[in-house]
Design a protein around this motif. Structure first.
Motif, mmCIF file in Angstrom:
data_model
loop_
_atom_site.group_PDB
_atom_site.id
_atom_site.type_symbol
_atom_site.label_atom_id
_atom_site.label_comp_id
_atom_site.label_asym_id
_atom_site.label_seq_id
_atom_site.Cartn_x
_atom_site.Cartn_y
_atom_site.Cartn_z
ATOM 1 N N ILE A 1 0.890 -1.149 0.000
ATOM 2 C CA ILE A 1 0.000 0.000 0.000
ATOM 3 C C ILE A 1 0.929 1.200 0.000
ATOM 4 N N LYS A 2 0.758 2.113 -0.957
ATOM 5 C CA LYS A 2 1.605 3.313 -1.029
ATOM 6 C C LYS A 2 0.752 4.532 -0.765
ATOM 7 N N LYS A 3 1.355 5.459 -0.036
ATOM 8 C CA LYS A 3 0.652 6.703 0.255
ATOM 9 C C LYS A 3 1.676 7.829 0.348
ATOM 10 N N ILE A 4 1.322 8.964 -0.225
ATOM 11 C CA ILE A 4 2.158 10.148 -0.056
ATOM 12 C C ILE A 4 1.573 10.927 1.114
ATOM 13 N N VAL A 5 2.418 11.123 2.135
ATOM 14 C CA VAL A 5 1.975 11.838 3.327
ATOM 15 C C VAL A 5 2.652 13.204 3.380
ATOM 16 N N ALA A 6 1.870 14.196 3.763
ATOM 17 C CA ALA A 6 2.383 15.562 3.909
ATOM 18 C C ALA A 6 2.733 15.767 5.373
ATOM 19 N N ILE A 7 3.953 16.199 5.622
ATOM 20 C CA ILE A 7 4.517 16.277 6.961
ATOM 21 C C ILE A 7 5.069 17.676 7.202
ATOM 22 N N CYS A 8 5.031 18.094 8.461
ATOM 23 C CA CYS A 8 5.719 19.314 8.856
ATOM 24 C C CYS A 8 6.246 19.123 10.271
ATOM 25 N N HIS A 9 7.527 19.362 10.440
ATOM 26 C CA HIS A 9 8.135 19.292 11.766
ATOM 27 C C HIS A 9 9.465 20.033 11.746
ATOM 28 N N LYS A 10 10.043 20.156 12.934
ATOM 29 C CA LYS A 10 11.339 20.825 13.073
ATOM 30 C C LYS A 10 12.465 19.847 12.735
ATOM 31 N N ARG A 11 13.618 20.421 12.461
ATOM 32 C CA ARG A 11 14.812 19.643 12.118
ATOM 33 C C ARG A 11 15.120 18.583 13.177
#
Length: 171
Positions: free
Chosen positions: A68-78
């Protein structure tokens, strides 16, 4: 050995190797420069070979399993990179790549192919040793990953934990 024979040998080595092959090691083995190997890989890709360049070396994309493939959008600090990667791999997920959208160049994609805790630790060590900036620095922490999982249930666990940690950008 001629260039055609070298490319055939490289392809055979890639098809039989379970580990990525470093361009510098191939260059040494064939008595050529790393740049010659880069050109050989480019020619093999142009011939339709599905070769991926990862931080650990070249591999043949043997995605024969029905992931199962999914493109996930992520945001976080270094400083949260390792935590994000651990969430995905602890459920058996694979982080294929990282993608950012650049205002001038458009989509910039880097292959990661992080499958195991060992892969992740090696990536983090290389990241720290190189004193590199992550691609997400270009986008204020926002980036995409193509994630593979064995089942929808595993993918749901991954995305839910990423959401709970505040890493997942609302779908």
């Amino acid at each position: 050995m001629g260039s055609k024979d070298r490319r055939e040998t490289i392809e055979k080595k890639l098809n039989t190797s379970k580990e990525p092959l470093k361009g510098s090691e191939l260059a040494k083995e064939f008595g050529v420069t790393r740049q010659v190997i880069v050109k050989d890989i480019a020619i093999l890709r142009a011939e339709g070979k599905d070769i991926i360049a990862t931080p650990e070396g070249y591999i043949i994309n043997s995605n024969n399993r029905n992931y199962i493939k999914k493109i996930v959008a992520i945001c976080h600090k270094r400083e949260e990179i390792e935590e994000e990667l651990k969430i995905i791999i602890k459920y058996g997920g694979i982080i294929e790549d990282v993608i950012v959208e650049h205002p001038l160049y458009g989509e910039i994609k880097a292959m990661l192919m992080i499958k195991t805790l060992d892969d992740m630790e090696r990536f983090m060590k290389n990241f720290k040793d190189a004193k590199a900036e992550p691609l997400s620095t270009l986008t204020g922490g926002v980036h995409l990953h193509t994630v593979c999982a064995d089942t929808e249930e595993v993918m749901k666990k991954i995305t839910e934990e990423l959401r709970v940690k505040g890493f997942l950008i609302a779908e």
